[in-house]
Design a protein around this motif. Sequence first.
Motif, mmCIF file in Angstrom:
data_model
loop_
_atom_site.group_PDB
_atom_site.id
_atom_site.type_symbol
_atom_site.label_atom_id
_atom_site.label_comp_id
_atom_site.label_asym_id
_atom_site.label_seq_id
_atom_site.Cartn_x
_atom_site.Cartn_y
_atom_site.Cartn_z
ATOM 1 N N THR A 86 -0.646 -10.164 -6.554
ATOM 2 C CA THR A 86 -1.460 -8.980 -6.839
ATOM 3 C C THR A 86 -2.021 -9.013 -8.255
ATOM 4 N N HIS A 229 11.535 -2.471 -4.018
ATOM 5 C CA HIS A 229 10.297 -2.947 -3.413
ATOM 6 C C HIS A 229 9.078 -2.334 -4.089
ATOM 7 N N LEU A 231 4.921 -1.784 -2.852
ATOM 8 C CA LEU A 231 3.878 -1.989 -1.851
ATOM 9 C C LEU A 231 2.603 -2.439 -2.544
ATOM 10 N N LYS A 237 -4.446 -6.985 3.061
ATOM 11 C CA LYS A 237 -3.304 -6.599 3.886
ATOM 12 C C LYS A 237 -2.155 -6.113 3.002
ATOM 13 N N TYR A 238 -1.471 -5.049 3.472
ATOM 14 C CA TYR A 238 -0.323 -4.539 2.725
ATOM 15 C C TYR A 238 0.887 -5.442 2.940
ATOM 16 N N ARG A 239 1.606 -5.646 1.851
ATOM 17 C CA ARG A 239 2.838 -6.431 1.927
ATOM 18 C C ARG A 239 3.794 -5.924 0.859
ATOM 19 N N ILE A 240 5.053 -6.265 1.031
ATOM 20 C CA ILE A 240 6.085 -5.858 0.078
ATOM 21 C C ILE A 240 6.420 -7.023 -0.845
ATOM 22 N N GLN A 241 6.492 -6.732 -2.138
ATOM 23 C CA GLN A 241 6.956 -7.727 -3.087
ATOM 24 C C GLN A 241 7.931 -7.054 -4.042
ATOM 25 N N TYR A 292 2.631 1.804 6.854
ATOM 26 C CA TYR A 292 2.567 2.219 5.459
ATOM 27 C C TYR A 292 1.370 3.155 5.245
#
Length: 374
Positions: A86, A229, A231, A237-241, A292
């Motif tokens: 990101t 986490h 978001l 696309k949404y993703r978790i890091q 989400y």
Amino acid sequence: MIKKYLTKDGETRYMLQVYLGVDPFTGKQKRTTRRGFKTQKEAKKAERELLLSVEENGFTDHSSKPTFEEVANLWLESYETTVKPTTYQNTRKYLNILIKDYFSDIRIESISVSMMQQIVLKLSKRYTAYSLYLSVVNRVFKFAMSLGIVQANPVDRIIRPKQQPPKSEKIALTKEELNQFLTLAKEHARPVLYAAWHTLAYTGLRKGELLGLEWSDIDLDNKVISVQHNLVMVNGKYRIQSPKTRKSIRKITIDDITASVLKSWKLEQKKLFFKNGVKNSNIVFSGSSGEYLDKSHFRVSLKKFLKRYDLPAITVHGLRHTHASLLFEAGVEPKTISDRLGHANIQTTLDMYTHLNDNQRSDVADRLLKFLEA
């Protein structure tokens, strides 16, 4: 390689395509094409001169005087390996705008202090957070200096315009304003939005940390939220890091009211899922289908709600500021606030929240008087 071709007028001409080697600046192969030679002999002569020039002088037209864009792209290749997707994505976005609007086809060594000053003035008028763009420019110039491409960084010598928040928005709400907002939100906003806004204001979470929460992160019995986490959106696309920094991974205690708000929302969420035939979701602040919440929609929903009820305009991040501001007003120590907010260091906390409201200024004077009279 020399080829014969016909012009539009039917005349015979020769062209050459020659491989010149690997450019030491970019690390990429360099080829060139020349056209318009009347004889094959002229083309062969030009080919020999090109190869001899490169052998003696290197890629003088390309690597000794690269453009800002060429240096920036080379820096970005290395930068990508050191940050999260990101962060790279945002930096790439800033850089694309900078190159397109301010540094298109400009040799980096020709960028003077006066030119840089004009650019930063334009950036400050165009973007409230112009320093984000300037930071990218600064890093590109530092990279160019490390390669010996430029001798000085013009960003070091400019005068930076004062960065101001939008006049229409408050940095933080007062205690009274927050109570009025949440009272109206409880009655008129969607349950998921009320629960999310309340949690933001009472925990100081970042937006991505809040929207990335899972029910397994929340211990409602012991009233503790584990921030693990974040978001983010990568390539649409949404993703978790993992959270922003190591200090961002933390545990936050919550009060009885916030715990009650979350418990009520959890029950409401289960009813919503049952009604829509959705399998149980572990996402805390989800949409009706268990997905989400969209960050942009979340931001716009707050803006519209505040406008509808004629409340002070504030951003989603402003609720985090509100939390910190009220902690200061309540007399909580800066180090404790810093740990709760997940700041990398306490200076960040002190720099961000120097905007004391009138109640806090009066409190400072009262504390001094009490100390002197003791």
